[in-house]
Design a protein around this motif. Structure first.
Motif, short mmCIF file in Angstrom:
data_model
loop_
_atom_site.label_atom_id
_atom_site.label_comp_id
_atom_site.label_asym_id
_atom_site.label_seq_id
_atom_site.Cartn_x
_atom_site.Cartn_y
_atom_site.Cartn_z
N GLY A 234 0.81 -1.21 0.00
CA GLY A 234 0.00 0.00 0.00
C GLY A 234 0.84 1.26 0.00
O GLY A 234 0.51 2.24 -0.67
N THR A 237 2.36 1.58 -3.51
CA THR A 237 1.31 2.00 -4.45
C THR A 237 0.94 3.45 -4.25
O THR A 237 0.76 4.20 -5.23
CB THR A 237 0.06 1.12 -4.27
N SER A 238 0.83 3.89 -3.00
CA SER A 238 0.46 5.28 -2.73
C SER A 238 1.52 6.26 -3.22
O SER A 238 1.20 7.37 -3.63
CB SER A 238 0.21 5.47 -1.23
N TYR A 239 2.78 5.83 -3.18
CA TYR A 239 3.86 6.69 -3.66
C TYR A 239 3.73 6.94 -5.17
O TYR A 239 3.82 8.07 -5.64
CB TYR A 239 5.22 6.07 -3.34
N ASP A 242 0.19 8.52 -6.00
CA ASP A 242 -0.06 9.79 -5.31
C ASP A 242 -1.40 9.77 -4.58
O ASP A 242 -2.24 10.64 -4.76
CB ASP A 242 -0.01 10.96 -6.31
N THR A 243 -1.60 8.74 -3.77
CA THR A 243 -2.83 8.59 -3.00
C THR A 243 -2.49 8.54 -1.51
O THR A 243 -1.33 8.40 -1.12
CB THR A 243 -3.58 7.30 -3.39
N SER A 245 -1.82 7.07 1.94
CA SER A 245 -1.24 5.76 2.25
C SER A 245 -2.20 4.89 3.07
O SER A 245 -2.35 3.69 2.78
CB SER A 245 0.07 5.93 3.02
N THR A 248 -5.03 3.56 0.92
CA THR A 248 -4.49 2.63 -0.07
C THR A 248 -4.18 1.28 0.55
O THR A 248 -4.44 0.22 -0.05
CB THR A 248 -3.22 3.22 -0.72
#
Length: 325
Positions: A234, A237-239, A242-243, A245, A248
């Protein structure tokens, strides 16, 4: 990937996610067994009051939240064990009391910096410092160590309190230990996933593992693996996406649960299709029945007219000879 690892705050974030993903499911499996899946939410809201105290007094919000959550966890168990209030009601009292106390404390503080509260509520893993990582790693090591030492006792109490008490186990003490472990897990995870979402990382990996695991031991280890994949995956993926953390991580955990549920359903359907019953079997097998007994794993097969029969839930299964060589 190398670009992300070159950033110190991302290295700190990944380390924090790793220790949280490891510790949270190890505690959560006992909450699932006790049907207290939302206890993390309740203690998370009490931890919010501790964070508010830390912000207002300009002390460490992490340690203030830890003290508040531990005291609340102990109080819940004492109320449930000694008072007339049920566990659900005690949890609700802590749940709403924690929110109310946090709001009141923050609003009464003139000029207090409240912007950081959002990070504690929803997670702000990219603001995790090296000292935070060290603190979380130490707390997670304590959680893992205690769980490994007390695993069998905690499982016995979570499964049947009355039987555990009759067996001489200190049920109240073990419940308090579990409550304290849950409180520590909440505080460890609040930077990574947020106080409002912490229960997800304790519960969802265990729910996913139970879709296909065949025993409590295997379910616990699968849950840890899923928890680590969810938390670390997560953050990565968030990095790139750009979501947020915390959100995600939870969405990835839910996706893994869906995969596990579908895979588990397919495997059970396949097992049922391959599960053969002896078509007609009036003879009852057992010691002294006259047929050769063959030990197979945790049960005994009986050789009968060229077949291997094994008792199973009121009927006899047909076991092929080659399956047991």
């Amino acid at each position: 990937m190398s670009e992300m690892l070159a950033l110190e705050f991302m290295r700190n974030a990944l380390l924090a996610a790793l220790v949280v993903g490891l510790a949270a499911p190890m505690v959560g499996i006992f909450l699932v067994q006790r049907r207290l899946s939302l206890v993390g939410d309740g203690l998370g809201h009490v931890a919010l009051a501790g964070v508010a105290i830390g912000v207002v007094t300009q002390s460490s919000p992490v340690w203030a939240a830890l003290v508040a959550a531990i005291l609340a966890g102990i109080a819940i168990e004492l109320i449930r064990a000694r008072g007339r209030t049920s566990g659900d009601v005690a949890l609700a009292l802590m749940f709403y009391g924690g929110i109310a106390a946090g709001v009141v404390i923050i609003n009464r503080a003139e000029g207090a910096q409240t912007g950081n509260l959002t990070g504690f509520l929803f997670g702000a893993i990219t603001t995790t410092s090296r000292s935070d990582v060290i603190t979380f790693a130490i707390l997670s090591a304590v959680i893992v160590g205690v769980v490994l030492v007390l695993r069998q006792r905690l499982f016995a109490v979570a499964g049947d309190e009355e039987y555990a008490r009759a067996s001489g186990l200190p049920v109240l003490a073990l419940n308090i230990v579990l409550a304290v472990l849950t409180a520590v897990t909440v505080v460890v995870a609040m930077r990574v996933i947020g106080l409002l979402l912490i229960s997800a990382l304790m519960i969802i990996p265990n729910a996913a593992a139970q879709q296909f695991a065949g025993s409590f031991r295997s379910a616990s280890w699968w849950a840890v693996l899923i928890g680590v994949l969810s938390s670390v995956g997560g953050v990565v993926t968030s990095y790139y996406a750009d979501t947020a953390s915390g959100g995600t991580i939870v969405l990835l955990a839910i996706a893994l649960f869906a995969v596990a549920a579908l895979g588990g359903a397919g495997w059970r359907a396949l097992s049922r299709a391959r599960h053969r019953h002896a078509e007609r079997h009036p003879h009852e097998h057992g010691p002294g029945c006259g047929h050769e007994a063959v030990l197979h794993g945790d049960h005994v097969d009986y050789l009968h007219d060229g077949h291997r029969h094994a008792a199973h839930e009121g009927h006899y299964d047909e076991h092929a000879e080659e399956a047991h060589r």
